[in-house]
Motif scaffolding. Structure first.
Motif, PDB file in Angstrom:
ATOM      1  N   GLY A   1      45.551  34.611  52.479  1.00 48.39           N
ATOM      2  CA  GLY A   1      45.650  33.420  51.640  1.00 48.39           C
ATOM      3  C   GLY A   1      44.505  32.460  51.908  1.00 48.39           C
ATOM      4  N   LEU A   2      44.161  32.287  53.181  1.00 50.76           N
ATOM      5  CA  LEU A   2      43.070  31.393  53.553  1.00 50.76           C
ATOM      6  C   LEU A   2      41.741  31.909  53.028  1.00 50.76           C
ATOM      7  CD1 LEU A   2      42.088  28.913  55.155  1.00 50.76           C
ATOM      8  CD2 LEU A   2      41.891  30.402  57.163  1.00 50.76           C
ATOM      9  N   ALA A   3      41.498  33.223  53.181  1.00 51.54           N
ATOM     10  CA  ALA A   3      40.240  33.819  52.721  1.00 51.54           C
ATOM     11  C   ALA A   3      40.070  33.656  51.210  1.00 51.54           C
ATOM     12  CB  ALA A   3      40.190  35.295  53.102  1.00 51.54           C
ATOM     13  N   THR A   4      41.160  33.856  50.480  1.00 53.63           N
ATOM     14  CA  THR A   4      41.120  33.700  49.022  1.00 53.63           C
ATOM     15  C   THR A   4      40.771  32.272  48.647  1.00 53.63           C
ATOM     16  OG1 THR A   4      42.769  35.451  48.719  1.00 53.63           O
ATOM     17  CG2 THR A   4      42.462  33.911  46.891  1.00 53.63           C
ATOM     18  N   ALA A  13      46.414  25.327  52.143  1.00 56.08           N
ATOM     19  CA  ALA A  13      46.459  26.677  52.713  1.00 56.08           C
ATOM     20  C   ALA A  13      45.956  26.678  54.150  1.00 56.08           C
ATOM     21  CB  ALA A  13      45.621  27.633  51.860  1.00 56.08           C
ATOM     22  N   SER A  14      44.921  25.889  54.415  1.00 52.64           N
ATOM     23  CA  SER A  14      44.347  25.824  55.760  1.00 52.64           C
ATOM     24  C   SER A  14      45.335  25.177  56.731  1.00 52.64           C
ATOM     25  CB  SER A  14      43.044  25.023  55.740  1.00 52.64           C
ATOM     26  OG  SER A  14      42.110  25.621  54.872  1.00 52.64           O
ATOM     27  N   ILE A  31      35.636  35.719  56.632  1.00 51.52           N
ATOM     28  CA  ILE A  31      35.783  34.261  56.642  1.00 51.52           C
ATOM     29  C   ILE A  31      34.422  33.594  56.842  1.00 51.52           C
ATOM     30  CG2 ILE A  31      36.774  32.294  57.876  1.00 51.52           C
ATOM     31  CD1 ILE A  31      38.866  33.799  56.318  1.00 51.52           C
ATOM     32  N   GLU A  32      33.636  34.108  57.771  1.00 48.23           N
ATOM     33  CA  GLU A  32      32.312  33.547  58.029  1.00 48.23           C
ATOM     34  C   GLU A  32      31.418  33.652  56.790  1.00 48.23           C
ATOM     35  OE1 GLU A  32      31.510  34.088  62.811  1.00 48.23           O
ATOM     36  OE2 GLU A  32      31.196  35.818  61.497  1.00 48.23           O
TER      37      GLU A  32
END
Length: 345
Positions: free
Chosen positions: A13-16, A229-230, A281-282
């Protein structure tokens, strides 16, 4: 297994959400810039005066964002990148020795997300007030903006929200070519179609409505989703690792028994999943930093002549007081204190 699924779901979810930051931030800055694609309308009528006032009010919002909110947003993205980078650079045995510090760090990141979310919501509240004003202006010019309204109906039926963003922005005068190139880069809009729609139509009145209602507010709303989300991600991970500790997983003790090994599995799984996702993520964060210079250029293109230089400082001072009121003395982390409360213009 449950810990693995929970961590994986939260990171996905965070990556999206992180992938959407560069696009939505550039959409937001292009929107702001588009309102100043033409000179102010001559003050010959009441409506002209209202439009110029509305545009200048929105300009104040843009100055607040670029000078007070964007620096903290940049810290947020750098923070996320650094956090996942630590997992990639650290083996599990070394990482678990610092588990107590890791949990405290996550708590600080969670609070930073919550404070930054508050700042974005405050900007959104101001834009929402302009939404009504923009609608009111366009209704006054129903006849002259007929062509623009017809085009807007077509845009609303676009296959995706991003296509709608692209259509609206590329339709606006002067900013169109920049927006067309940007969306072509992301493969979201056909350049030939964009060029065909670069006409005045409803003029700046219609542009104001399209910007405020059609793209500006949705773009900022999408960023609020990223922050939510974060915050959720850090909350889940903090609770997971604290639960491991409460069940007897002392990160400093030597693991001697099979029972202890089994108990440590959630932490090791957490570390492995985080490490596996670190590269993506990076990369998503790096795209943000690649877009950032163009975002700053968009905001710098907005003229500051005639603006009240105290607007941003007043907004920031008020926001700092509200943040301090939300948290009792001593509850604010060093990260929030140094990067937000100590921010000077």
């Amino acid at each position: 297994m449950a810990a693995s699924i929970s961590t994986e779901r939260e990171i996905m979810g965070l990556a999206t959400q992180l992938r959407s930051i560069p696009e939505n931030l550039r959409i937001f800055s292009l929107n702001m810039r588009s309102l100043y694609a033409e000179n102010a309308i001559g003050t010959l009528s009441e409506t002209d005066v209202e439009f110029n006032e509305l545009r200048d009010d929105i300009r104040n919002d843009s100055l607040v964002y670029v000078k007070a909110v964007l620096p903290a947003t940049t810290v947020f993205v750098r923070m996320i990148r650094s956090f996942f980078g630590e997992y990639k650079a650290t083996e599990f045995d070394e990482w678990k020795k610092c588990l107590v510090d890791e949990i405290e760090e996550m708590k600080g990141y969670r609070q930073f997300c919550e404070v930054l979310l508050f700042m974005h919501e405050k900007v959104m509240k101001g834009l929402k007030k302009k939404e009504y004003q923009a609608d009111k202006l366009v209704k006054k010019l129903a006849a002259t903006s007929k062509e623009f309204e017809m085009k807007m109906e077509e845009m609303t039926e676009a296959a995706s929200l991003k296509e709608k963003y692209a259509a609206i922005l590329t339709f606006l005068p002067k900013v169109g070519p920049i927006a067309a190139a940007f969306f072509q880069l992301y493969g979201e809009y056909n350049r030939s179609s964009a060029v065909a729609h670069q006409r005045e139509a409803g003029g700046l009145y219609g542009a104001a409505s399209a910007v405020v209602n059609g793209t500006l507010i949705p773009a900022l709303a999408a960023f609020l989703d990223v922050l939510r989300a974060s915050s959720s991600f850090f909350s889940v991970q903090v609770n997971l690792l604290i639960l491991c500790q409460e069940k007897g997983l002392d990160s400093q003790k030597e693991i001697d028994s099979a029972e202890d090994i089994n108990r440590e599995e959630p932490m090791e799984t957490h570390h492995k999943v985080m490490r596996n996702w670190a590269g993506e993520i990076e990369a998503n964060c790096d795209i943000f930093f690649a877009v950032l210079p163009n975002v700053r250029t968009d905001f710098e293109a907005i003229p500051e002549e005639g603006t009240d230089t105290n607007v941003v400082q007043a907004w920031l001072d008020e926001t700092k007081r509200e943040i301090q009121q939300m948290h009792r003395e001593g509850q604010l982390t060093k990260l929030v204190q140094s990067k937000i409360l100590d921010l000077k213009l």
